[in-house]
Design a protein around this motif. Structure first.
Motif, PDB file in Angstrom:
ATOM      1  N   THR A  57       0.829  -1.190   0.000  1.00  0.00           N
ATOM      2  CA  THR A  57       0.000   0.000   0.000  1.00  0.00           C
ATOM      3  C   THR A  57       0.870   1.247   0.000  1.00  0.00           C
ATOM      4  OG1 THR A  57      -1.813  -1.111   1.149  1.00  0.00           O
ATOM      5  CG2 THR A  57      -1.756   1.294   1.271  1.00  0.00           C
ATOM      6  N   VAL A  58       0.520   2.200  -0.849  1.00  0.00           N
ATOM      7  CA  VAL A  58       1.198   3.490  -0.864  1.00  0.00           C
ATOM      8  C   VAL A  58       0.223   4.557  -0.388  1.00  0.00           C
ATOM      9  CG1 VAL A  58       2.689   2.772  -2.767  1.00  0.00           C
ATOM     10  CG2 VAL A  58       0.593   4.021  -3.274  1.00  0.00           C
ATOM     11  N   ARG A  59       0.782   5.671   0.097  1.00  0.00           N
ATOM     12  CA  ARG A  59      -0.020   6.798   0.563  1.00  0.00           C
ATOM     13  C   ARG A  59       0.166   7.924  -0.452  1.00  0.00           C
ATOM     14  NH1 ARG A  59       2.308   4.017   4.531  1.00  0.00           N
ATOM     15  NH2 ARG A  59       4.276   5.161   4.315  1.00  0.00           N
ATOM     16  N   TRP A  70       5.541  19.194 -10.138  1.00  0.00           N
ATOM     17  CA  TRP A  70       5.312  17.921  -9.450  1.00  0.00           C
ATOM     18  C   TRP A  70       3.832  17.589  -9.509  1.00  0.00           C
ATOM     19  CZ3 TRP A  70       9.623  15.386  -8.107  1.00  0.00           C
ATOM     20  CH2 TRP A  70      10.798  16.133  -7.895  1.00  0.00           C
ATOM     21  N   CYS A  71       3.492  16.439 -10.076  1.00  0.00           N
ATOM     22  CA  CYS A  71       2.084  16.122 -10.312  1.00  0.00           C
ATOM     23  C   CYS A  71       1.637  14.815  -9.667  1.00  0.00           C
ATOM     24  CB  CYS A  71       1.798  16.067 -11.822  1.00  0.00           C
ATOM     25  SG  CYS A  71       2.727  14.794 -12.725  1.00  0.00           S
ATOM     26  N   PHE A  72       2.542  14.117  -8.979  1.00  0.00           N
ATOM     27  CA  PHE A  72       2.204  12.796  -8.428  1.00  0.00           C
ATOM     28  C   PHE A  72       3.171  12.524  -7.298  1.00  0.00           C
ATOM     29  CE2 PHE A  72       2.497   8.144  -8.346  1.00  0.00           C
ATOM     30  CZ  PHE A  72       1.217   7.699  -8.620  1.00  0.00           C
ATOM     31  N   ALA A  73       2.658  12.131  -6.122  1.00  0.00           N
ATOM     32  CA  ALA A  73       3.513  11.831  -4.980  1.00  0.00           C
ATOM     33  C   ALA A  73       2.954  10.633  -4.228  1.00  0.00           C
ATOM     34  CB  ALA A  73       3.624  13.040  -4.057  1.00  0.00           C
ATOM     35  N   ASP A  74       3.718   9.553  -4.222  1.00  0.00           N
ATOM     36  CA  ASP A  74       3.413   8.360  -3.437  1.00  0.00           C
ATOM     37  C   ASP A  74       4.487   8.183  -2.372  1.00  0.00           C
ATOM     38  OD1 ASP A  74       1.116   7.636  -4.745  1.00  0.00           O
ATOM     39  OD2 ASP A  74       1.973   5.934  -5.816  1.00  0.00           O
ATOM     40  N   HIS A  75       4.039   7.868  -1.155  1.00  0.00           N
ATOM     41  CA  HIS A  75       4.939   7.611  -0.020  1.00  0.00           C
ATOM     42  C   HIS A  75       4.610   6.220   0.484  1.00  0.00           C
ATOM     43  CE1 HIS A  75       5.589   7.999   4.506  1.00  0.00           C
ATOM     44  NE2 HIS A  75       6.806   8.137   4.014  1.00  0.00           N
ATOM     45  N   TYR A  76       5.618   5.375   0.644  1.00  0.00           N
ATOM     46  CA  TYR A  76       5.344   3.996   1.054  1.00  0.00           C
ATOM     47  C   TYR A  76       6.351   3.517   2.091  1.00  0.00           C
ATOM     48  CZ  TYR A  76       8.885   3.169  -2.590  1.00  0.00           C
ATOM     49  OH  TYR A  76      10.021   3.213  -3.357  1.00  0.00           O
ATOM     50  N   GLY A  77       5.899   2.573   2.928  1.00  0.00           N
ATOM     51  CA  GLY A  77       6.734   1.963   3.934  1.00  0.00           C
ATOM     52  C   GLY A  77       6.781   2.766   5.234  1.00  0.00           C
ATOM     53  N   VAL A 127      13.084  -4.501   4.221  1.00  0.00           N
ATOM     54  CA  VAL A 127      12.171  -3.383   4.489  1.00  0.00           C
ATOM     55  C   VAL A 127      12.252  -2.415   3.317  1.00  0.00           C
ATOM     56  CG1 VAL A 127      11.622  -1.438   5.988  1.00  0.00           C
ATOM     57  CG2 VAL A 127      12.402  -3.590   6.983  1.00  0.00           C
ATOM     58  N   LEU A 128      11.100  -2.102   2.745  1.00  0.00           N
ATOM     59  CA  LEU A 128      11.028  -1.189   1.605  1.00  0.00           C
ATOM     60  C   LEU A 128      10.353   0.095   2.061  1.00  0.00           C
ATOM     61  CD1 LEU A 128      11.840  -1.238  -1.383  1.00  0.00           C
ATOM     62  CD2 LEU A 128       9.532  -2.033  -1.911  1.00  0.00           C
ATOM     63  N   HIS A 129      11.009   1.236   1.751  1.00  0.00           N
ATOM     64  CA  HIS A 129      10.545   2.501   2.317  1.00  0.00           C
ATOM     65  C   HIS A 129      11.059   3.633   1.429  1.00  0.00           C
ATOM     66  CE1 HIS A 129      10.512   5.186   6.231  1.00  0.00           C
ATOM     67  NE2 HIS A 129       9.565   5.523   5.371  1.00  0.00           N
ATOM     68  N   GLY A 130      10.162   4.459   0.908  1.00  0.00           N
ATOM     69  CA  GLY A 130      10.626   5.557   0.066  1.00  0.00           C
ATOM     70  C   GLY A 130       9.486   6.356  -0.518  1.00  0.00           C
ATOM     71  N   VAL A 131       9.804   7.127  -1.560  1.00  0.00           N
ATOM     72  CA  VAL A 131       8.808   7.922  -2.271  1.00  0.00           C
ATOM     73  C   VAL A 131       8.981   7.708  -3.761  1.00  0.00           C
ATOM     74  CG1 VAL A 131       8.530   9.702  -0.505  1.00  0.00           C
ATOM     75  CG2 VAL A 131      10.290   9.988  -2.262  1.00  0.00           C
ATOM     76  N   GLN A 132       7.875   7.805  -4.479  1.00  0.00           N
ATOM     77  CA  GLN A 132       7.881   7.804  -5.941  1.00  0.00           C
ATOM     78  C   GLN A 132       7.140   9.050  -6.389  1.00  0.00           C
ATOM     79  OE1 GLN A 132       9.321   5.442  -7.988  1.00  0.00           O
ATOM     80  NE2 GLN A 132       8.833   6.659  -9.782  1.00  0.00           N
ATOM     81  N   LEU A 133       7.790   9.847  -7.253  1.00  0.00           N
ATOM     82  CA  LEU A 133       7.278  11.151  -7.639  1.00  0.00           C
ATOM     83  C   LEU A 133       7.271  11.276  -9.150  1.00  0.00           C
ATOM     84  CD1 LEU A 133       9.655  13.008  -5.165  1.00  0.00           C
ATOM     85  CD2 LEU A 133       7.247  12.504  -4.717  1.00  0.00           C
ATOM     86  N   GLY A 167       6.363  21.989  -1.572  1.00  0.00           N
ATOM     87  CA  GLY A 167       5.656  20.927  -0.882  1.00  0.00           C
ATOM     88  C   GLY A 167       6.581  20.285   0.126  1.00  0.00           C
ATOM     89  N   VAL A 168       6.096  20.092   1.348  1.00  0.00           N
ATOM     90  CA  VAL A 168       6.867  19.451   2.417  1.00  0.00           C
ATOM     91  C   VAL A 168       6.193  18.116   2.711  1.00  0.00           C
ATOM     92  CG1 VAL A 168       7.702  19.627   4.784  1.00  0.00           C
ATOM     93  CG2 VAL A 168       7.526  21.696   3.362  1.00  0.00           C
ATOM     94  N   LEU A 169       6.797  17.028   2.241  1.00  0.00           N
ATOM     95  CA  LEU A 169       6.247  15.690   2.426  1.00  0.00           C
ATOM     96  C   LEU A 169       6.965  15.033   3.602  1.00  0.00           C
ATOM     97  CD1 LEU A 169       4.470  13.325   1.537  1.00  0.00           C
ATOM     98  CD2 LEU A 169       6.231  12.706  -0.135  1.00  0.00           C
ATOM     99  N   VAL A 170       6.241  14.802   4.687  1.00  0.00           N
ATOM    100  CA  VAL A 170       6.847  14.299   5.916  1.00  0.00           C
ATOM    101  C   VAL A 170       6.881  12.781   5.906  1.00  0.00           C
ATOM    102  CG1 VAL A 170       6.671  14.217   8.431  1.00  0.00           C
ATOM    103  CG2 VAL A 170       6.120  16.330   7.211  1.00  0.00           C
ATOM    104  N   ASP A 171       8.062  12.237   6.171  1.00  0.00           N
ATOM    105  CA  ASP A 171       8.199  10.791   6.314  1.00  0.00           C
ATOM    106  C   ASP A 171       8.045  10.383   7.774  1.00  0.00           C
ATOM    107  OD1 ASP A 171       9.001   8.034   5.655  1.00  0.00           O
ATOM    108  OD2 ASP A 171      10.849   8.556   6.718  1.00  0.00           O
TER     109      ASP A 171
END
Length: 326
Positions: free
Chosen positions: A45-47, A61-68, A137-143, A217-221
């Motif tokens: 699942t991604v956020r 920037w038009c797409f931001a997924d945060h996962y893990g 463990v997989l953890h990151g962002v896809q933009l 944009g400030v994307l908090v992990d």
């Protein structure tokens, strides 16, 4: 990463003509994520915080997924079959784990923590992404970055960059796109952009000089971050309007905080986003889907063990135009 939703909404996005910049003192707008499963019975699942109904772009920037952090033993990790992209650049940035990237340009690369992989789709490219066997463990962002109309059909390209960490008072920065704190990334983009990972020590207060032409944009992990005085929780994205020449980031007392800072001037064009395509019109989306279905235009990914992703069905009619809330 593919947008693997089976019924992706078509979105016409952009800035209405004649908008005036917001007051720099305006509060930060907090964008909350929605959960999107990436296929399969043990779906990872991604956020997703971009796009949203009321805000579709921050700069280009038009797409931001945060996962893990995602336990691969439970979720099965990432296994995204070959899929197409047009009219955009993909930005892969990991905090932990490792992903194998293959594309129809012939690139075969690993995505590792602290290293940028940037792929240009332009007129058309296809790629696959699979977490490696050693990943626990997989953890990151896809933009994603939207390409402006004059460059929407740019040639396929792939760039890799490992930025050196920069230490400031109470913070460590890795600038992977654009410039910040005296560091300039060598990675080529088609519009002015900023992309940086920032780690803040407990109780750190970092004031950065930023380009007043940029919205951010400030994307908090992780951590208790305040951006320009507004609290942000993990996985939330804070939108900071253009007009500021400084941006202050503050961490709470409990543990380190980590965030990704994005920026760019307001995009100023309408785009239509659907599935993995960024286009200038509904007709271009229809053509891109037809080209993927017939095997034209996007090339072939060598070395992936499995079939490409099928294109979902198009909506019966295009959605009405959307403008961004400023």
């Amino acid at each position: 990463m593919s947008n693997t939703e089976t019924r992706p909404a078509e979105m016409r996005c952009g800035s209405p003509a004649g908008e005036m910049p917001q007051d720099p003192a305006a509060r930060v707008e907090v964008l909350t994520p929605r959960d999107v499963p990436l296929g399969g019975p043990r779906a990872m699942t991604v956020r997703r915080t971009l796009p949203q109904r009321n805000r579709s772009l921050i700069g280009a920037w038009c797409f931001a997924d945060h996962y893990g952090p995602d336990d691969v033993a439970r979720s099965g990790g990432m296994d995204v079959a070959p899929h197409p992209h047009t009219g955009l650049q993909t930005v892969s940035w990991l905090f932990s784990g490792e992903i194998e990237h293959r594309d129809s340009l012939g690139s075969h690369a690993l995505v590792r923590p602290g290293e940028l992989n940037l792929m240009t789709g332009g007129h058309g490219i296809s790629h696959s992404e699979v977490s490696t066997p050693g990943t626990t463990v997989l953890h990151g962002v896809q933009l994603w970055v939207a390409l402006p109309g004059e460059h929407r059909d740019a040639a396929r390209d792939f760039q890799h960059h490992a930025p050196e960490p920069v230490r400031l008072d109470g913070a460590v920065l890795r600038v992977f796109l654009g410039s910040l704190a005296g560091v300039v990334s060598p990675v080529r983009t088609f519009t002015p952009l900023l992309g940086a990972e920032i780690v803040l020590e407990p109780r750190a207060a970092l004031t950065l000089t930023v380009d007043p032409r940029f919205e951010h944009g400030v994307l908090v992990d992780r951590g208790e971050v305040r951006a320009a005085g507004t609290p942000l929780r993990p996985a939330e994205l804070g939108y900071v309007p253009d007009g500021r020449d400084t941006l202050t980031l503050v961490n709470g007392p409990d543990g380190t905080a980590r965030l990704v800072l994005l920026g760019g001037p307001p995009f100023g064009e309408e785009i239509v986003m659907w599935w993995n395509f960024v286009c200038g019109s509904h007709a271009e989306v229809v053509q891109a889907r037809a080209d993927w279905t017939t095997g034209n235009r996007f090339g072939e990914v060598q070395g992936y063990d499995g079939a490409p992703l099928p294109a979902p069905a198009l909506p019966p009619v295009p959605l009405k135009p959307r403008g961004r809330t400023r």
